[in-house]
Scaffold this motif. Sequence first.
Motif, PDB file in Angstrom:
ATOM      1  N   LEU A  37      35.068  53.481 -31.709  1.00 48.95           N
ATOM      2  CA  LEU A  37      33.729  54.062 -31.645  1.00 48.95           C
ATOM      3  C   LEU A  37      33.619  55.018 -30.466  1.00 48.95           C
ATOM      4  O   LEU A  37      33.903  54.640 -29.323  1.00 48.95           O
ATOM      5  CB  LEU A  37      32.683  52.943 -31.485  1.00 48.95           C
ATOM      6  N   ASP A  38      33.223  56.240 -30.754  1.00 49.37           N
ATOM      7  CA  ASP A  38      32.878  57.187 -29.699  1.00 49.37           C
ATOM      8  C   ASP A  38      31.603  56.659 -29.045  1.00 49.37           C
ATOM      9  O   ASP A  38      30.793  56.014 -29.707  1.00 49.37           O
ATOM     10  CB  ASP A  38      32.658  58.558 -30.340  1.00 49.37           C
ATOM     11  N   LYS A  39      31.412  56.908 -27.772  1.00 52.81           N
ATOM     12  CA  LYS A  39      30.211  56.391 -27.100  1.00 52.81           C
ATOM     13  C   LYS A  39      28.986  57.286 -27.298  1.00 52.81           C
ATOM     14  O   LYS A  39      28.039  56.909 -27.971  1.00 52.81           O
ATOM     15  CB  LYS A  39      30.472  56.210 -25.600  1.00 52.81           C
ATOM     16  N   THR A  40      29.069  58.501 -26.714  1.00 49.86           N
ATOM     17  CA  THR A  40      27.884  59.342 -26.623  1.00 49.86           C
ATOM     18  C   THR A  40      27.489  59.915 -27.985  1.00 49.86           C
ATOM     19  O   THR A  40      28.265  60.655 -28.584  1.00 49.86           O
ATOM     20  CB  THR A  40      28.131  60.498 -25.633  1.00 49.86           C
ATOM     21  N   GLY A  41      26.322  59.575 -28.463  1.00 50.77           N
ATOM     22  CA  GLY A  41      25.858  60.108 -29.740  1.00 50.77           C
ATOM     23  C   GLY A  41      26.267  59.249 -30.919  1.00 50.77           C
ATOM     24  O   GLY A  41      25.817  59.472 -32.038  1.00 50.77           O
ATOM     25  N   THR A  42      27.143  58.260 -30.659  1.00 50.28           N
ATOM     26  CA  THR A  42      27.572  57.363 -31.732  1.00 50.28           C
ATOM     27  C   THR A  42      27.028  55.968 -31.463  1.00 50.28           C
ATOM     28  O   THR A  42      26.197  55.465 -32.223  1.00 50.28           O
ATOM     29  CB  THR A  42      29.109  57.373 -31.857  1.00 50.28           C
ATOM     30  N   GLY A 233      32.613  59.034 -35.004  1.00 53.28           N
ATOM     31  CA  GLY A 233      32.268  59.983 -33.952  1.00 53.28           C
ATOM     32  C   GLY A 233      31.267  61.020 -34.410  1.00 53.28           C
ATOM     33  O   GLY A 233      30.908  61.089 -35.587  1.00 53.28           O
ATOM     34  N   ASP A 234      30.836  61.837 -33.474  1.00 54.97           N
ATOM     35  CA  ASP A 234      29.809  62.836 -33.780  1.00 54.97           C
ATOM     36  C   ASP A 234      30.132  64.208 -33.200  1.00 54.97           C
ATOM     37  O   ASP A 234      29.505  65.185 -33.567  1.00 54.97           O
ATOM     38  CB  ASP A 234      28.455  62.402 -33.207  1.00 54.97           C
ATOM     39  N   GLY A 235      31.101  64.282 -32.293  1.00 59.75           N
ATOM     40  CA  GLY A 235      31.249  65.521 -31.530  1.00 59.75           C
ATOM     41  C   GLY A 235      32.432  66.380 -31.927  1.00 59.75           C
ATOM     42  O   GLY A 235      33.333  65.938 -32.643  1.00 59.75           O
ATOM     43  N   VAL A 236      32.410  67.599 -31.455  1.00 61.34           N
ATOM     44  CA  VAL A 236      33.559  68.505 -31.588  1.00 61.34           C
ATOM     45  C   VAL A 236      34.791  67.827 -30.973  1.00 61.34           C
ATOM     46  O   VAL A 236      35.908  67.928 -31.491  1.00 61.34           O
ATOM     47  CB  VAL A 236      33.280  69.826 -30.822  1.00 61.34           C
ATOM     48  N   ASN A 237      34.531  67.103 -29.865  1.00 62.12           N
ATOM     49  CA  ASN A 237      35.601  66.417 -29.148  1.00 62.12           C
ATOM     50  C   ASN A 237      36.223  65.265 -29.938  1.00 62.12           C
ATOM     51  O   ASN A 237      37.263  64.757 -29.577  1.00 62.12           O
ATOM     52  CB  ASN A 237      35.054  65.892 -27.816  1.00 62.12           C
ATOM     53  N   ASP A 238      35.554  64.836 -31.006  1.00 61.63           N
ATOM     54  CA  ASP A 238      36.055  63.727 -31.824  1.00 61.63           C
ATOM     55  C   ASP A 238      36.823  64.205 -33.050  1.00 61.63           C
ATOM     56  O   ASP A 238      37.477  63.401 -33.728  1.00 61.63           O
ATOM     57  CB  ASP A 238      34.880  62.855 -32.319  1.00 61.63           C
ATOM     58  N   ALA A 239      36.733  65.491 -33.359  1.00 63.05           N
ATOM     59  CA  ALA A 239      37.214  65.990 -34.660  1.00 63.05           C
ATOM     60  C   ALA A 239      38.694  65.678 -34.921  1.00 63.05           C
ATOM     61  O   ALA A 239      39.036  65.181 -36.002  1.00 63.05           O
ATOM     62  CB  ALA A 239      36.949  67.484 -34.785  1.00 63.05           C
TER      63      ALA A 239
HETATM   64 MG    MG Z   1      30.053  61.867 -28.917  1.00 65.05          MG
END
Ligand code: MG
Length: 289
Positions: A37-42, A233-239
């Motif tokens: 699990l991604d933290k921020t936004g997830t 995830g939710d971010g570009v950084n998670d793609a």
């Molecule tokens: Mg995030």
Amino acid sequence: ATPTAILVGTGRGSQLGILIRGPQVLEQTRKVDTIVLDKTGTVTEGRMRVAAVVPADGVEGAELLRLAAAAEAGSEHPIGRAIAEADAAHPIAADFAAHAGFGVQAVVDGRLVLAGRLGWLADEWSIDTAPLAARASRHEATGSTVVAVAADGRLLGIVAVADTVKPTSAAAVAALKRLGLTPVLLTGDNEGAARAVAAEVGIADVRAGVTPAGKLDAVRELQAQGRVVAMVGDGVNDAAALAAADLGLAMGGGTDAAITASDVTIVSGDLLAVADAVRLARSTLGTIR
Ligand code: MG
Ligand code: ADP
């Protein structure tokens, strides 16, 4: 399972707000044993607000926030949006560039302004962040994320932003554990903020300070251990990590990059729907094998 069963399962998924990319996705979902699990936004709202503004010696707090807000105005990251909104009267920046997982740069009033992780400013831009390192650690220990701000090579100060855990995240992690999945919290954020969130939702395995490339490595490393990995995830950084995972799940409110890289979109952004997806896959395919 018959094609009909899979169609019914997929249809039931869309009723639950779980959008599945193709018929093979339910099978991938059924096999998963680890959920990253991604933290921020997830796990958290990703709706941050500025909690503290700490200028360096000889700098005005208002000036620090004005430049930081201007530099972050082009950011689509929750941290950047919070800082940009904290000074609505900020000037317009030029030459904005985001460095996913690290921070942003932009030219404000002719000055090159940087806003991002302390380590990034120090290592990539040779900025001396030491004068505020202790203050930064103190804010991080309380669960805040600290953004260092510099202009023309000099540290202007730090801005601490704070986030809240989504109301259903703890229940969702508990449900995923009951389904036999091992949760892992993976974040580019600092150890203190990550540990605070992990404790609140019940995750023991925490990997903090991870770059976007590091997120991909973490997924691959778990796979190399023989685990079947879902990543949320939710971010570009998670793609990249979402694409590499055995099952990628994107939060509905997330970036297009995350959604495009994923097999499943959780429309509501509610982690409880991830547990629903696992249950759905098991009940749809439960009769085979
Ligand atoms: Mg995030
Ligand atoms: P997460 O993995 O929790 O979603 P990210 O990988 O997006 O976090 O970001 C990691 C870290 O990079 C953030 O905690 C922050 O320190 C820094 N960062 C990312 N984007 C920005 C930004 N727009 N402004 C300042 N700092 C940023």
